[in-house]
Design a protein around this motif. Structure first.
Motif, PDB file in Angstrom:
ATOM      1  N   VAL A   1      46.501  45.161  16.852  1.00  0.00           N
ATOM      2  CA  VAL A   1      45.947  44.463  18.262  1.00  0.00           C
ATOM      3  C   VAL A   1      46.687  43.726  19.212  1.00  0.00           C
ATOM      4  O   VAL A   1      46.752  43.966  20.371  1.00  0.00           O
ATOM      5  CB  VAL A   1      44.945  43.200  17.712  1.00  0.00           C
ATOM      6  CG1 VAL A   1      44.354  42.448  18.754  1.00  0.00           C
ATOM      7  CG2 VAL A   1      43.357  44.041  16.890  1.00  0.00           C
ATOM      8  N   LEU A   2      47.813  43.197  18.519  1.00  0.00           N
ATOM      9  CA  LEU A   2      48.910  42.802  19.067  1.00  0.00           C
ATOM     10  C   LEU A   2      49.685  43.916  20.040  1.00  0.00           C
ATOM     11  O   LEU A   2      50.024  43.640  21.161  1.00  0.00           O
ATOM     12  CB  LEU A   2      50.016  41.849  18.364  1.00  0.00           C
ATOM     13  CG  LEU A   2      49.425  40.663  17.798  1.00  0.00           C
ATOM     14  CD1 LEU A   2      50.268  40.040  16.749  1.00  0.00           C
ATOM     15  CD2 LEU A   2      48.957  39.613  18.858  1.00  0.00           C
ATOM     16  N   LEU A   3      50.097  44.789  19.421  1.00  0.00           N
ATOM     17  CA  LEU A   3      50.711  45.924  20.133  1.00  0.00           C
ATOM     18  C   LEU A   3      50.009  46.555  21.201  1.00  0.00           C
ATOM     19  O   LEU A   3      50.352  46.734  22.193  1.00  0.00           O
ATOM     20  CB  LEU A   3      51.182  47.198  19.038  1.00  0.00           C
ATOM     21  CG  LEU A   3      52.276  46.751  17.900  1.00  0.00           C
ATOM     22  CD1 LEU A   3      52.619  47.843  17.014  1.00  0.00           C
ATOM     23  CD2 LEU A   3      53.538  46.444  18.848  1.00  0.00           C
ATOM     24  N   LEU A   4      48.608  46.876  20.744  1.00  0.00           N
ATOM     25  CA  LEU A   4      47.792  47.494  21.853  1.00  0.00           C
ATOM     26  C   LEU A   4      47.406  46.588  23.099  1.00  0.00           C
ATOM     27  O   LEU A   4      47.492  46.783  24.100  1.00  0.00           O
ATOM     28  CB  LEU A   4      46.624  48.022  21.258  1.00  0.00           C
ATOM     29  CG  LEU A   4      45.339  48.511  22.166  1.00  0.00           C
ATOM     30  CD1 LEU A   4      46.255  49.909  22.671  1.00  0.00           C
ATOM     31  CD2 LEU A   4      44.117  48.851  21.409  1.00  0.00           C
ATOM     32  N   GLY A   5      47.449  45.306  22.708  1.00  0.00           N
ATOM     33  CA  GLY A   5      47.139  44.195  23.624  1.00  0.00           C
ATOM     34  C   GLY A   5      48.316  44.093  24.540  1.00  0.00           C
ATOM     35  O   GLY A   5      48.410  43.907  25.857  1.00  0.00           O
ATOM     36  N   GLY A   6      49.727  44.142  24.050  1.00  0.00           N
ATOM     37  CA  GLY A   6      50.838  43.843  24.853  1.00  0.00           C
ATOM     38  C   GLY A   6      51.131  45.001  25.794  1.00  0.00           C
ATOM     39  O   GLY A   6      51.380  45.018  26.842  1.00  0.00           O
ATOM     40  N   TYR A   7      50.498  46.328  25.202  1.00  0.00           N
ATOM     41  CA  TYR A   7      50.664  47.368  26.131  1.00  0.00           C
ATOM     42  C   TYR A   7      49.848  47.563  27.216  1.00  0.00           C
ATOM     43  O   TYR A   7      50.117  48.110  28.124  1.00  0.00           O
ATOM     44  CB  TYR A   7      50.461  48.954  24.974  1.00  0.00           C
ATOM     45  CG  TYR A   7      50.541  50.109  25.780  1.00  0.00           C
ATOM     46  CD1 TYR A   7      51.829  50.641  26.193  1.00  0.00           C
ATOM     47  CD2 TYR A   7      49.280  50.642  25.988  1.00  0.00           C
ATOM     48  CE1 TYR A   7      51.649  51.873  26.655  1.00  0.00           C
ATOM     49  CE2 TYR A   7      49.272  52.073  26.739  1.00  0.00           C
ATOM     50  CZ  TYR A   7      50.684  52.566  27.170  1.00  0.00           C
ATOM     51  OH  TYR A   7      50.520  53.666  27.801  1.00  0.00           O
ATOM     52  N   LEU A   8      48.383  47.243  26.805  1.00  0.00           N
ATOM     53  CA  LEU A   8      47.459  47.002  27.928  1.00  0.00           C
ATOM     54  C   LEU A   8      47.831  45.995  28.966  1.00  0.00           C
ATOM     55  O   LEU A   8      47.704  46.144  30.060  1.00  0.00           O
ATOM     56  CB  LEU A   8      46.167  46.888  27.461  1.00  0.00           C
ATOM     57  CG  LEU A   8      45.542  48.279  26.509  1.00  0.00           C
ATOM     58  CD1 LEU A   8      44.177  47.747  25.958  1.00  0.00           C
ATOM     59  CD2 LEU A   8      45.681  49.276  27.406  1.00  0.00           C
ATOM     60  N   LEU A   9      48.454  44.866  28.857  1.00  0.00           N
ATOM     61  CA  LEU A   9      48.884  43.726  29.612  1.00  0.00           C
ATOM     62  C   LEU A   9      49.768  44.253  30.246  1.00  0.00           C
ATOM     63  O   LEU A   9      49.933  43.837  31.527  1.00  0.00           O
ATOM     64  CB  LEU A   9      49.164  42.447  28.768  1.00  0.00           C
ATOM     65  CG  LEU A   9      47.872  41.612  28.314  1.00  0.00           C
ATOM     66  CD1 LEU A   9      48.619  40.200  27.567  1.00  0.00           C
ATOM     67  CD2 LEU A   9      47.414  41.375  29.482  1.00  0.00           C
ATOM     68  N   ALA A  10      50.791  45.001  29.914  1.00  0.00           N
ATOM     69  CA  ALA A  10      52.045  45.529  30.598  1.00  0.00           C
ATOM     70  C   ALA A  10      51.789  46.266  31.777  1.00  0.00           C
ATOM     71  O   ALA A  10      52.139  46.484  32.766  1.00  0.00           O
ATOM     72  CB  ALA A  10      53.022  46.308  29.638  1.00  0.00           C
ATOM     73  N   ASP A  11      50.351  47.056  31.624  1.00  0.00           N
ATOM     74  CA  ASP A  11      49.955  48.044  32.711  1.00  0.00           C
ATOM     75  C   ASP A  11      48.954  47.295  33.585  1.00  0.00           C
ATOM     76  O   ASP A  11      48.201  47.865  34.497  1.00  0.00           O
ATOM     77  CB  ASP A  11      49.593  49.339  32.090  1.00  0.00           C
ATOM     78  CG  ASP A  11      49.465  50.186  33.029  1.00  0.00           C
ATOM     79  OD1 ASP A  11      50.274  50.332  34.315  1.00  0.00           O
ATOM     80  OD2 ASP A  11      48.839  51.124  32.985  1.00  0.00           O
ATOM     81  N   SER A  12      48.641  45.877  33.536  1.00  0.00           N
ATOM     82  CA  SER A  12      47.549  45.238  34.234  1.00  0.00           C
ATOM     83  C   SER A  12      48.045  44.644  35.514  1.00  0.00           C
ATOM     84  O   SER A  12      49.327  44.417  35.609  1.00  0.00           O
ATOM     85  CB  SER A  12      46.757  44.390  33.157  1.00  0.00           C
ATOM     86  OG  SER A  12      47.862  43.238  32.902  1.00  0.00           O
ATOM     87  N   VAL A  13      47.046  43.807  35.996  1.00  0.00           N
ATOM     88  CA  VAL A  13      47.667  43.177  37.337  1.00  0.00           C
ATOM     89  C   VAL A  13      48.137  41.994  37.008  1.00  0.00           C
ATOM     90  O   VAL A  13      48.768  41.266  37.867  1.00  0.00           O
ATOM     91  CB  VAL A  13      46.032  42.815  37.855  1.00  0.00           C
ATOM     92  CG1 VAL A  13      45.703  44.140  38.647  1.00  0.00           C
ATOM     93  CG2 VAL A  13      45.255  41.983  37.155  1.00  0.00           C
ATOM     94  N   LEU A  14      48.241  41.466  35.796  1.00  0.00           N
ATOM     95  CA  LEU A  14      49.222  40.261  35.170  1.00  0.00           C
ATOM     96  C   LEU A  14      50.337  40.724  34.913  1.00  0.00           C
ATOM     97  O   LEU A  14      51.239  39.927  34.470  1.00  0.00           O
ATOM     98  CB  LEU A  14      48.355  39.766  33.996  1.00  0.00           C
ATOM     99  CG  LEU A  14      46.926  39.180  34.020  1.00  0.00           C
ATOM    100  CD1 LEU A  14      46.473  38.902  32.509  1.00  0.00           C
ATOM    101  CD2 LEU A  14      46.734  38.161  34.803  1.00  0.00           C
ATOM    102  N   ALA A  15      50.959  41.759  34.867  1.00  0.00           N
ATOM    103  CA  ALA A  15      52.295  42.221  34.831  1.00  0.00           C
ATOM    104  C   ALA A  15      53.196  41.451  35.440  1.00  0.00           C
ATOM    105  O   ALA A  15      54.256  40.917  35.085  1.00  0.00           O
ATOM    106  CB  ALA A  15      52.495  43.620  34.750  1.00  0.00           C
ATOM    107  N   PRO A  16      53.081  41.243  36.885  1.00  0.00           N
ATOM    108  CA  PRO A  16      53.990  40.559  37.654  1.00  0.00           C
ATOM    109  C   PRO A  16      53.994  39.046  36.954  1.00  0.00           C
ATOM    110  O   PRO A  16      55.146  38.346  37.252  1.00  0.00           O
ATOM    111  CB  PRO A  16      53.438  40.665  39.118  1.00  0.00           C
ATOM    112  CG  PRO A  16      52.680  41.760  39.182  1.00  0.00           C
ATOM    113  CD  PRO A  16      51.848  42.054  37.810  1.00  0.00           C
ATOM    114  N   VAL A  17      52.985  38.501  36.903  1.00  0.00           N
ATOM    115  CA  VAL A  17      52.806  37.230  36.462  1.00  0.00           C
ATOM    116  C   VAL A  17      53.545  36.894  35.115  1.00  0.00           C
ATOM    117  O   VAL A  17      54.521  36.003  34.736  1.00  0.00           O
ATOM    118  CB  VAL A  17      51.639  36.568  36.112  1.00  0.00           C
ATOM    119  CG1 VAL A  17      51.431  35.230  35.692  1.00  0.00           C
ATOM    120  CG2 VAL A  17      50.871  36.564  37.439  1.00  0.00           C
ATOM    121  N   ILE A  18      53.333  37.892  33.966  1.00  0.00           N
ATOM    122  CA  ILE A  18      54.069  37.778  32.805  1.00  0.00           C
ATOM    123  C   ILE A  18      55.867  38.076  32.986  1.00  0.00           C
ATOM    124  O   ILE A  18      56.515  37.547  32.599  1.00  0.00           O
ATOM    125  CB  ILE A  18      53.518  38.919  31.883  1.00  0.00           C
ATOM    126  CG1 ILE A  18      52.235  38.423  31.397  1.00  0.00           C
ATOM    127  CG2 ILE A  18      54.361  38.960  30.463  1.00  0.00           C
ATOM    128  CD1 ILE A  18      51.404  39.711  30.811  1.00  0.00           C
TER     129      ILE A  18
END
Length: 51
Positions: free
Chosen positions: A29-46
């Protein structure tokens, strides 16, 4: 000493799994969640928060 980020993450991940022994579904879940967050609109914020 310059250590590549992928190598540091690999070592920390390996030690974390060996020492803490989290369930495998949590790791997935952590790996998949990190992968999905890296390609989301939240990527610049992160990205700015990490830098």
């Amino acid at each position: 000493m310059d250590v590549p980020l992928w190598f540091a993450l690999l070592v920390v991940g390996y030690l974390g799994v060996k020492l803490i022994r989290p369930p495998w579904w949590l790791i997935a879940v952590l790996l998949l969640g990190g992968y999905l967050l890296a390609d989301s609109v939240l990527a610049p914020v992160i990205n700015t928060a990490v830098k």
